[in-house]
Design a protein around this motif. Structure first.
Motif, mmCIF file in Angstrom:
data_model
loop_
_atom_site.group_PDB
_atom_site.id
_atom_site.type_symbol
_atom_site.label_atom_id
_atom_site.label_comp_id
_atom_site.label_asym_id
_atom_site.label_seq_id
_atom_site.Cartn_x
_atom_site.Cartn_y
_atom_site.Cartn_z
ATOM 1 N N MET A 47 0.813 -0.955 -0.099
ATOM 2 C CA MET A 47 -0.039 0.182 0.081
ATOM 3 C C MET A 47 0.683 1.339 -0.449
ATOM 4 O O MET A 47 0.384 2.331 -0.216
ATOM 5 C CB MET A 47 -0.758 -0.424 1.102
ATOM 6 C CG MET A 47 -1.617 1.354 1.639
ATOM 7 S SD MET A 47 -2.761 0.655 2.475
ATOM 8 C CE MET A 47 -2.157 0.692 4.448
ATOM 9 N N GLY A 48 1.633 1.324 1.234
ATOM 10 C CA GLY A 48 3.342 2.522 1.024
ATOM 11 C C GLY A 48 3.491 3.103 -0.369
ATOM 12 O O GLY A 48 3.645 3.587 -0.868
ATOM 13 N N ARG A 49 4.072 1.139 -0.832
ATOM 14 C CA ARG A 49 4.843 1.836 -2.161
ATOM 15 C C ARG A 49 3.821 1.866 -3.443
ATOM 16 O O ARG A 49 3.873 3.117 -3.794
ATOM 17 C CB ARG A 49 4.958 0.364 -2.712
ATOM 18 C CG ARG A 49 6.190 -0.177 -3.758
ATOM 19 C CD ARG A 49 6.304 -1.069 -4.506
ATOM 20 N NE ARG A 49 6.215 -1.868 -3.495
ATOM 21 C CZ ARG A 49 6.327 -3.383 -3.941
ATOM 22 N NH1 ARG A 49 6.237 -3.819 -5.630
ATOM 23 N NH2 ARG A 49 6.578 -4.551 -3.067
ATOM 24 N N HIS A 50 2.751 1.477 -3.138
ATOM 25 C CA HIS A 50 1.732 2.347 -4.316
ATOM 26 C C HIS A 50 1.050 3.300 -5.035
ATOM 27 O O HIS A 50 1.162 4.395 -5.266
ATOM 28 C CB HIS A 50 0.881 1.034 -4.687
ATOM 29 C CG HIS A 50 1.450 -0.042 -5.570
ATOM 30 N ND1 HIS A 50 1.366 -0.753 -5.408
ATOM 31 C CD2 HIS A 50 1.224 -0.499 -6.767
ATOM 32 C CE1 HIS A 50 2.230 -2.292 -5.726
ATOM 33 N NE2 HIS A 50 1.555 -1.788 -7.081
ATOM 34 N N LEU A 51 1.193 4.044 -3.392
ATOM 35 C CA LEU A 51 0.137 5.645 -3.064
ATOM 36 C C LEU A 51 1.483 6.385 -3.134
ATOM 37 O O LEU A 51 1.042 7.077 -3.881
ATOM 38 C CB LEU A 51 0.612 5.991 -1.556
ATOM 39 C CG LEU A 51 -1.705 5.363 -1.181
ATOM 40 C CD1 LEU A 51 -1.656 4.917 0.509
ATOM 41 C CD2 LEU A 51 -2.379 6.052 -2.028
ATOM 42 N N GLU A 52 2.614 6.408 -2.779
ATOM 43 C CA GLU A 52 3.408 6.646 -3.172
ATOM 44 C C GLU A 52 4.196 6.994 -4.428
ATOM 45 O O GLU A 52 4.403 8.170 -4.840
ATOM 46 C CB GLU A 52 5.292 6.814 -2.544
ATOM 47 C CG GLU A 52 6.038 7.195 -2.547
ATOM 48 C CD GLU A 52 6.075 8.858 -1.843
ATOM 49 O OE1 GLU A 52 7.033 9.182 -2.626
ATOM 50 O OE2 GLU A 52 4.761 8.369 -0.888
#
Length: 327
Positions: A163-168
């Motif tokens: 989730m963190g990777r794709h939001l960024e």
């Protein structure tokens, strides 16, 4: 999963994605400088504008020259978003949750941190091999994500990572496209010219999208590039693809089924994803590309804040004897 651990895992991956994309931002300008005519002046200010670091930059530097911008974005420890500062934060977060990440993740993070430390002591030599240096950073980040995907079980920890990777990535892909908005052409009649096309091609290359784009479209055009980088459902760096992946992981964490939401983060992420799914490039260009990209960036920041409130903040727990503790 403890909120402290979830928060660290989430930000390890966000920071690593941000490191890669800062290398990509610099590659945008590096590629543009290589492909532009000799009389076209290099522009470095767009990088610090699109990353939102311009106010901080001008508190330390007078002129956005090639050397000052690269130093600020790469090695300046006064800049919390410099590559060196972010790798330090990644390592500190990983150190505090070593029991929750894999040995391979920790070793690779430690190696990248030591590499940037050595590079900062030889900055003059780095400036002479810019393309290779930033390609090495991008490859290091991509290797890290490969390690994450190959060594972590698909539990909550992996979903917070994903989730963190794709939001960024969604936010930074929008910003990569936005770099082109701030690159000034010599005159309005240059729009659509060979120079304009070269600049758009450089944006595609900086997003590792050039080859996949050419498989879908025969010509380089701003409308097609906008559609591919923002709305393509299959290209892994498009904004829509990233939002769908982030939403899937968010639902896995909260246990909410599709078509419903249990917290504001799910609601806002679902709204943004749905709005983009039912948007076409004509709607975007009618609104104005820069304005549309700015809205995406604002919404991504809001969603990140809601995720923090839903999962990472300390919440009071009311016990039967009316005493309260926090978790």
């Amino acid at each position: 999963m403890l909120s402290r651990v979830a928060n660290s895992v989430f930000w390890i991956n966000r920071y690593m994605e941000r490191v890669e994309n800062y290398a990509r931002f610099i590659s945008v300008n590096f590629n543009l400088a290589l492909e532009q005519p000799g009389d076209f002046e290099e522009q470095w200010e767009p990088l610090i504008i699109t990353t939102g670091d311009d106010k901080n930059f001008y508190s330390y530097y007078d002129t956005p020259s090639r050397e000052s911008v690269i130093h600020f974005m790469t090695f300046d420890q006064r800049n919390p978003n410099s590559i060196q500062s972010m790798l330090f934060n990644i390592r500190e977060n990983a150190r505090t949750v070593r029991e929750s990440i894999t040995k391979e993740m920790w070793e690779h993070i430690n190696k990248m941190y030591m590499d940037i430390q050595r590079a900062s002591k030889a900055e003059n030599r780095v400036l002479n091999r810019l393309q290779d240096f930033f390609n090495d950073i991008k490859m290091g980040c991509q290797l890290f994500f490969g390690i994450v995907d190959a060594s972590m079980t698909r539990s909550e920890g992996w979903h917070f990572s994903n989730m963190g990777r794709h939001l960024e990535r969604a936010d930074k892909t929008a910003r990569i496209v936005d770099v082109k908005y701030f690159i000034l052409l010599p005159a309005v009649n240059q729009v659509g010219s060979p120079l304009d096309i070269m600049q758009w091609s450089a944006v595609l290359k900086s997003a590792s999208a050039y080859n996949m784009y050419r498989q879908h479209y025969k010509v380089i055009s701003p409308a097609n590039i906008t559609e591919f980088l923002l709305l393509d459902r299959h290209f892994p760096r498009s904004v829509l693809y990233c939002l769908r992946n982030a939403e899937n992981s968010l639902r896995e964490i909260s246990g909410t089924s599709a078509g419903s939401f249990s917290n504001t983060a799910e609601k806002k992420l679902g709204q943004l994803r749905s709005k983009m799914e039912f948007t076409d490039v004509a709607d975007i260009l009618k609104q104005g590309l820069h304005e549309y990209l700015d809205t995406i960036q604002t919404r991504c920041n809001e969603i990140s804040g809601e995720i923090h409130d839903a999962f990472f903040t300390m919440k009071p727990i009311h016990l039967q004897d009316s005493k309260m503790i926090t978790q």
